[in-house]
Motif scaffolding. Structure first.
Motif, mmCIF file in Angstrom:
data_model
loop_
_atom_site.group_PDB
_atom_site.id
_atom_site.type_symbol
_atom_site.label_atom_id
_atom_site.label_comp_id
_atom_site.label_asym_id
_atom_site.label_seq_id
_atom_site.Cartn_x
_atom_site.Cartn_y
_atom_site.Cartn_z
ATOM 1 N N THR A 92 -2.059 13.961 5.584
ATOM 2 C CA THR A 92 -2.412 13.236 4.352
ATOM 3 C C THR A 92 -1.982 11.768 4.444
ATOM 4 O O THR A 92 -0.849 11.479 4.839
ATOM 5 N N TYR A 93 -2.873 10.875 4.052
ATOM 6 C CA TYR A 93 -2.568 9.437 4.034
ATOM 7 C C TYR A 93 -3.127 8.812 2.761
ATOM 8 O O TYR A 93 -3.771 9.490 1.944
ATOM 9 N N VAL A 108 -2.889 2.500 6.367
ATOM 10 C CA VAL A 108 -1.685 1.991 7.039
ATOM 11 C C VAL A 108 -0.821 3.183 7.451
ATOM 12 O O VAL A 108 -0.361 3.954 6.596
ATOM 13 N N PHE A 109 -0.624 3.311 8.748
ATOM 14 C CA PHE A 109 0.185 4.411 9.290
ATOM 15 C C PHE A 109 1.604 3.902 9.545
ATOM 16 O O PHE A 109 1.787 2.871 10.197
ATOM 17 N N HIS A 112 6.074 7.006 13.626
ATOM 18 C CA HIS A 112 7.430 7.527 13.847
ATOM 19 C C HIS A 112 7.500 8.230 15.192
ATOM 20 O O HIS A 112 8.196 9.228 15.359
ATOM 21 N N VAL A 115 6.197 12.601 17.706
ATOM 22 C CA VAL A 115 6.582 13.938 17.245
ATOM 23 C C VAL A 115 5.532 14.621 16.378
ATOM 24 O O VAL A 115 5.554 15.837 16.218
ATOM 25 N N GLY A 116 4.634 13.871 15.795
ATOM 26 C CA GLY A 116 3.581 14.478 14.981
ATOM 27 C C GLY A 116 2.229 14.004 15.473
ATOM 28 O O GLY A 116 2.116 12.891 16.005
ATOM 29 N N ALA A 118 -0.440 12.929 13.917
ATOM 30 C CA ALA A 118 -1.023 11.744 13.286
ATOM 31 C C ALA A 118 -0.331 10.471 13.772
ATOM 32 O O ALA A 118 -0.996 9.483 14.122
ATOM 33 N N GLU A 163 8.838 4.332 3.828
ATOM 34 C CA GLU A 163 7.718 3.723 4.565
ATOM 35 C C GLU A 163 6.401 4.475 4.366
ATOM 36 O O GLU A 163 5.335 3.880 4.407
ATOM 37 N N PRO A 167 2.259 2.019 1.693
ATOM 38 C CA PRO A 167 0.850 1.662 1.445
ATOM 39 C C PRO A 167 0.452 1.907 -0.014
ATOM 40 O O PRO A 167 -0.236 1.080 -0.620
ATOM 41 N N TRP A 273 6.590 18.320 -5.799
ATOM 42 C CA TRP A 273 5.575 17.478 -6.406
ATOM 43 C C TRP A 273 5.565 17.765 -7.890
ATOM 44 O O TRP A 273 5.425 18.910 -8.298
ATOM 45 N N TRP A 320 6.700 13.850 2.671
ATOM 46 C CA TRP A 320 6.987 14.547 3.924
ATOM 47 C C TRP A 320 8.372 15.142 3.799
ATOM 48 O O TRP A 320 9.126 14.818 2.877
ATOM 49 N N ARG A 321 8.669 16.044 4.741
ATOM 50 C CA ARG A 321 9.941 16.759 4.659
ATOM 51 C C ARG A 321 10.627 16.667 6.016
ATOM 52 O O ARG A 321 10.032 17.026 7.037
ATOM 53 N N ALA A 325 6.794 19.729 9.953
ATOM 54 C CA ALA A 325 5.459 19.137 9.988
ATOM 55 C C ALA A 325 4.790 19.369 8.646
ATOM 56 O O ALA A 325 5.156 20.297 7.911
ATOM 57 N N GLU A 326 3.799 18.516 8.313
ATOM 58 C CA GLU A 326 3.061 18.702 7.073
ATOM 59 C C GLU A 326 2.396 20.064 7.096
ATOM 60 O O GLU A 326 1.829 20.471 8.118
#
Ligand SMILES: Cc1cc2nc3c(=O)[nH]c(=O)nc-3n(C[C@H](O)[C@H](O)[C@H](O)COP(=O)(O)OP(=O)(O)OC[C@H]3O[C@@H](n4cnc5c(N)ncnc54)[C@H](O)[C@@H]3O)c2cc1C
Length: 328
Positions: A92-93, A108-109, A112, A115-116, A118, A163, A167, A273, A320-321, A325-326
């Motif tokens: 998700t972005y 905008v990514f 990191h 590791v993932g 995306a 971060e 965006p 959420w 994110w956690r 991973a998402e």
């Protein structure tokens, strides 16, 4: 020029749908942030509602690209029924900018590392790379779906995030009426990650860099923990502005049980959420918090339990956690 017929919402078009796009440009804006501009003829119809509107970024499979990725409104159900090796990963972005006339969308990514999927993809993206966006259709049945910024008509705004929320916060700040008042806190990995953003004069925008750019704890060059700057900065600001926030006493009347229902950070598959839904707020404060789930949960708990804000004034979103991973 768009015709009035095309501008009307159409029930036969879903709120969200697939857009096949190609990378047009990659701009490394800072140590962490990469702005990727996507292009595709279909983007003429991409939703322009902006703010914190979310999209899914679907990544290619090495062997088959997008050959097995389903189209249509029930794409998720169909995707889940596929064998694992045919399931494209997606994450998700936030839509950072949309230029329908130029058939372009920016995302905008916050990179990191590898590791993932995306972050790894964004770190290597080049013009010509193909992906699929699942995003809003301007002429579909709900062009504002996926937007959680709902401040109503409040006096003071508070935005806080890391971060991954940068965006969204930047897009929201740029959309605010000139007479808006409040503050935005953005915690980012490095001092070079403070991006240029337009904000009304009455909104205090503070970048907090974990590498020590704006904080004594990191002045020896030591990276501080995620959230270690955000939480105290927000607390300090809230305590100094309690009167502007419509709070007359410290300490909320929320029962611990009511809050805990939305804050089960201990349950790994529970989304963290809670977004005030649709009620009209006026007079007081509206807080929008997004980023790493445990940091955001702690902030929300402070605002409601200690500072005394009504929970309906606080939107909180675990983007994110840490260590997970998402969920797909
Ligand atoms: C509504 C919404 C909007 C979002 N908008 C944006 C956006 O515009 N830009 C953006 O960059 N992100 C955004 N995010 C966050 C993004 O979806 C997550 O960071 C996602 O986990 C990245 O996927 P990945 O494949 O890189 O890592 P994953 O495969 O999901 O995770 C792999 C590992 O990396 C860790 N991880 C994930 N993100 C980070 C991070 N930022 N820093 C350090 N470790 C991390 C995880 O804890 C896990 O251990 C948004 C999330 C939501 C829910």
């Amino acid at each position: 020029m768009l015709t009035s017929v095309a501008e009307a919402p159409r029930r036969d078009r879903p709120a969200y749908r697939n857009f096949a796009v190609t990378v047009a440009r990659v701009e490394r804006r800072s140590p962490t942030f990469v702005n990727i501009t996507f292009t595709g003829d279909d983007l003429a119809d991409f939703g322009t509602a902006g703010l914190d509107q979310r999209v899914k970024v679907v990544l290619p499979l090495e062997s088959t690209g997008f050959a097995s990725f389903p189209d249509g409104e029930d794409w998720y159900t169909q995707w889940r029924e596929l064998p694992g090796e045919l399931r494209n990963p997606f994450r998700t972005y936030t839509v950072r900018a949309v230029r329908p006339d130029e058939r372009e969308v920016d995302i905008v990514f916050a990179c990191h590392g590898d590791v993932g999927p995306a972050s790894a993809w964004a770190g290597r993206a080049e013009p010509g790379d193909e992906i699929v966006l699942i995003g809003p259709d301007e002429y579909g049945s709900g062009r504002t779906a996926g937007i959680d910024w709902r401040p109503g008509d409040v006096g003071t705004l508070l935005l806080a995030g890391d971060e991954t929320a940068t965006p969204a916060i930047c897009a929201i700040l740029e959309s605010l009426p000139e007479d808006s008042v409040g503050a935005a806190f953005l915690e980012v990995p490095a001092s070079g990650d403070a991006l240029e953003v337009r904000a009304p004069e009455g909104v205090d925008v503070r970048w907090l860099a974990r590498d020590g750019g704006t904080h004594a704890a990191g002045s020896a060059g030591r990276q501080v923990e995620h959230g270690a700057l955000l939480a105290p900065a927000v607390r300090d600001w809230v305590v100094r502005h309690l009167a502007d926030l419509g709070v007359t006493r410290a300490g909320g009347d929320e029962s611990a049980a009511a809050l805990a229902a939305a804050e089960r950070a201990d349950l790994p598959d529970t989304p963290l959420w809670d977004v005030p839904a649709g009620q009209s707020l006026d007079g007081a404060c509206y807080a929008w918090l997004a980023g790493e789930a445990s940091v955001i949960t702690g902030l929300r708990r402070f605002l409601v339990r200690e500072a005394g804000l009504d929970r309906r004034q606080v939107a909180f979103m675990g983007y994110w956690r840490r260590g997970r991973a998402e969920l797909e």
